[in-house]
Design a protein around this motif. Structure first.
Motif, PDB file in Angstrom:
ATOM      1  N   GLU A 153       0.829  -1.210   0.000  1.00 14.76           N
ATOM      2  CA  GLU A 153       0.000   0.000   0.000  1.00 14.76           C
ATOM      3  C   GLU A 153       0.864   1.262   0.000  1.00 14.76           C
ATOM      4  O   GLU A 153       0.635   2.194  -0.783  1.00 14.76           O
ATOM      5  N   ASP A 154       1.880   1.296   0.841  1.00 13.93           N
ATOM      6  CA  ASP A 154       2.769   2.465   0.912  1.00 13.93           C
ATOM      7  C   ASP A 154       3.542   2.654  -0.392  1.00 13.93           C
ATOM      8  O   ASP A 154       3.746   3.773  -0.849  1.00 13.93           O
ATOM      9  N   ILE A 155       3.960   1.551  -0.983  1.00 24.11           N
ATOM     10  CA  ILE A 155       4.700   1.622  -2.243  1.00 24.11           C
ATOM     11  C   ILE A 155       3.792   2.113  -3.363  1.00 24.11           C
ATOM     12  O   ILE A 155       4.184   2.984  -4.152  1.00 24.11           O
ATOM     13  N   LEU A 156       2.574   1.573  -3.446  1.00 24.76           N
ATOM     14  CA  LEU A 156       1.621   2.037  -4.471  1.00 24.76           C
ATOM     15  C   LEU A 156       1.366   3.529  -4.346  1.00 24.76           C
ATOM     16  O   LEU A 156       1.345   4.253  -5.345  1.00 24.76           O
ATOM     17  N   LYS A 157       1.169   3.979  -3.128  1.00 29.46           N
ATOM     18  CA  LYS A 157       0.927   5.406  -2.900  1.00 29.46           C
ATOM     19  C   LYS A 157       2.109   6.232  -3.400  1.00 29.46           C
ATOM     20  O   LYS A 157       1.933   7.230  -4.101  1.00 29.46           O
ATOM     21  N   GLN A 158       3.323   5.803  -3.088  1.00 31.86           N
ATOM     22  CA  GLN A 158       4.527   6.518  -3.533  1.00 31.86           C
ATOM     23  C   GLN A 158       4.666   6.492  -5.049  1.00 31.86           C
ATOM     24  O   GLN A 158       5.043   7.494  -5.665  1.00 31.86           O
ATOM     25  N   ILE A 159       4.364   5.359  -5.652  1.00 34.47           N
ATOM     26  CA  ILE A 159       4.462   5.256  -7.111  1.00 34.47           C
ATOM     27  C   ILE A 159       3.563   6.289  -7.771  1.00 34.47           C
ATOM     28  O   ILE A 159       3.994   7.057  -8.630  1.00 34.47           O
ATOM     29  N   PHE A 160       2.294   6.315  -7.376  1.00 38.78           N
ATOM     30  CA  PHE A 160       1.347   7.214  -8.041  1.00 38.78           C
ATOM     31  C   PHE A 160       1.521   8.677  -7.640  1.00 38.78           C
ATOM     32  O   PHE A 160       1.116   9.567  -8.380  1.00 38.78           O
ATOM     33  N   GLU A 161       2.151   8.938  -6.494  1.00 41.72           N
ATOM     34  CA  GLU A 161       2.478  10.326  -6.141  1.00 41.72           C
ATOM     35  C   GLU A 161       3.641  10.841  -6.989  1.00 41.72           C
ATOM     36  O   GLU A 161       3.681  12.020  -7.325  1.00 41.72           O
ATOM     37  N   THR A 162       4.592   9.973  -7.309  1.00 43.76           N
ATOM     38  CA  THR A 162       5.758  10.412  -8.085  1.00 43.76           C
ATOM     39  C   THR A 162       5.598  10.170  -9.577  1.00 43.76           C
ATOM     40  O   THR A 162       6.332  10.752 -10.372  1.00 43.76           O
ATOM     41  N   ASN A 163       4.637   9.317  -9.967  1.00 46.19           N
ATOM     42  CA  ASN A 163       4.425   9.036 -11.384  1.00 46.19           C
ATOM     43  C   ASN A 163       3.005   8.526 -11.626  1.00 46.19           C
ATOM     44  O   ASN A 163       2.771   7.317 -11.711  1.00 46.19           O
ATOM     45  N   PRO A 164       2.037   9.422 -11.764  1.00 46.55           N
ATOM     46  CA  PRO A 164       0.654   8.994 -11.966  1.00 46.55           C
ATOM     47  C   PRO A 164       0.406   8.290 -13.304  1.00 46.55           C
ATOM     48  O   PRO A 164      -0.651   7.683 -13.494  1.00 46.55           O
ATOM     49  N   LYS A 165       1.358   8.314 -14.218  1.00 44.95           N
ATOM     50  CA  LYS A 165       1.190   7.646 -15.514  1.00 44.95           C
ATOM     51  C   LYS A 165       1.699   6.201 -15.505  1.00 44.95           C
ATOM     52  O   LYS A 165       1.563   5.490 -16.495  1.00 44.95           O
ATOM     53  N   ALA A 166       2.264   5.773 -14.408  1.00 38.18           N
ATOM     54  CA  ALA A 166       2.854   4.425 -14.336  1.00 38.18           C
ATOM     55  C   ALA A 166       1.777   3.347 -14.346  1.00 38.18           C
ATOM     56  O   ALA A 166       0.641   3.561 -13.930  1.00 38.18           O
ATOM     57  N   ILE A 167       2.173   2.186 -14.825  1.00 37.64           N
ATOM     58  CA  ILE A 167       1.375   0.972 -14.701  1.00 37.64           C
ATOM     59  C   ILE A 167       2.079   0.108 -13.663  1.00 37.64           C
ATOM     60  O   ILE A 167       3.297  -0.063 -13.713  1.00 37.64           O
ATOM     61  N   VAL A 168       1.319  -0.412 -12.716  1.00 33.91           N
ATOM     62  CA  VAL A 168       1.891  -1.223 -11.653  1.00 33.91           C
ATOM     63  C   VAL A 168       1.362  -2.643 -11.773  1.00 33.91           C
ATOM     64  O   VAL A 168       0.150  -2.861 -11.845  1.00 33.91           O
ATOM     65  N   ALA A 169       2.282  -3.585 -11.804  1.00 36.53           N
ATOM     66  CA  ALA A 169       1.941  -5.008 -11.849  1.00 36.53           C
ATOM     67  C   ALA A 169       2.332  -5.621 -10.506  1.00 36.53           C
ATOM     68  O   ALA A 169       3.493  -5.563 -10.107  1.00 36.53           O
ATOM     69  N   ILE A 170       1.350  -6.161  -9.815  1.00 36.17           N
ATOM     70  CA  ILE A 170       1.611  -6.765  -8.512  1.00 36.17           C
ATOM     71  C   ILE A 170       1.382  -8.268  -8.619  1.00 36.17           C
ATOM     72  O   ILE A 170       0.309  -8.715  -9.034  1.00 36.17           O
ATOM     73  N   ARG A 171       2.394  -9.015  -8.236  1.00 35.67           N
ATOM     74  CA  ARG A 171       2.284 -10.471  -8.259  1.00 35.67           C
ATOM     75  C   ARG A 171       1.411 -10.914  -7.093  1.00 35.67           C
ATOM     76  O   ARG A 171       1.548 -10.440  -5.977  1.00 35.67           O
ATOM     77  N   SER A 172       0.517 -11.830  -7.373  1.00 38.30           N
ATOM     78  CA  SER A 172      -0.372 -12.369  -6.356  1.00 38.30           C
ATOM     79  C   SER A 172      -0.439 -13.880  -6.540  1.00 38.30           C
ATOM     80  O   SER A 172       0.403 -14.466  -7.231  1.00 38.30           O
ATOM     81  N   VAL A 173      -1.431 -14.488  -5.964  1.00 48.11           N
ATOM     82  CA  VAL A 173      -1.592 -15.931  -6.063  1.00 48.11           C
ATOM     83  C   VAL A 173      -3.067 -16.266  -5.870  1.00 48.11           C
ATOM     84  O   VAL A 173      -3.792 -15.570  -5.166  1.00 48.11           O
ATOM     85  N   ASP A 174      -3.522 -17.319  -6.537  1.00 52.83           N
ATOM     86  CA  ASP A 174      -4.916 -17.745  -6.464  1.00 52.83           C
ATOM     87  C   ASP A 174      -4.991 -19.215  -6.049  1.00 52.83           C
ATOM     88  O   ASP A 174      -4.032 -19.974  -6.218  1.00 52.83           O
TER      89      ASP A 174
END
Length: 119
Positions: free
Chosen positions: A55-76
């Motif tokens: 959550e903290d990293i996502l917030k920082q990413i979009f504060e410093t670069n709102p045009k970025a695409i973020v891919a988060i690895r998960s599991v199902d």
């Protein structure tokens, strides 16, 4: 490619791995919390499934670069015995929205969730 790692042991191994494989030396490996990094120069950011403060990293990413695409690895499914799935409810304070998702199968353990900035 730039890799960030907050874990000193993982950083040491990762840095050695990058140095051994990066022939043209265009990659870097940095010991740093991703929640403190400036992402303004990156189009695509991957967050590993075991990263604790997504959550903290996502917030920082979009504060410093709102045009970025973020891919988060998960599991199902059954693979949740090996890794912790992404809990997107923790992202309610982050201005982002899910725009895509890959689904794991019997040959692929992780899934990937794609996020962009939500205006």
């Amino acid at each position: 490619m730039t890799c960030l790692d907050i874990d000193k042991q993982a950083y040491t191994y990762g840095q050695g791995f990058i140095q051994d494989l990066d022939i043209d030396r265009s990659s870097s490996y940095i010991l740093k919390d991703g929640a403190l990094h400036d992402y303004s120069g990156y189009d695509l950011i991957w967050i590993a499934s075991l990263v604790p403060n997504k959550e903290d990293i996502l917030k920082q990413i979009f504060e410093t670069n709102p045009k970025a695409i973020v891919a988060i690895r998960s599991v199902d499914g059954i693979h949740q015995l090996l890794y912790e799935p992404v809990d997107a409810t923790k992202f309610h304070k982050v201005a982002c929205e899910e725009v895509g998702r890959t689904i794991a199968d019997s040959f692929i353990i992780n899934s990937t969730i794609l996020y962009t900035y939500k205006q």
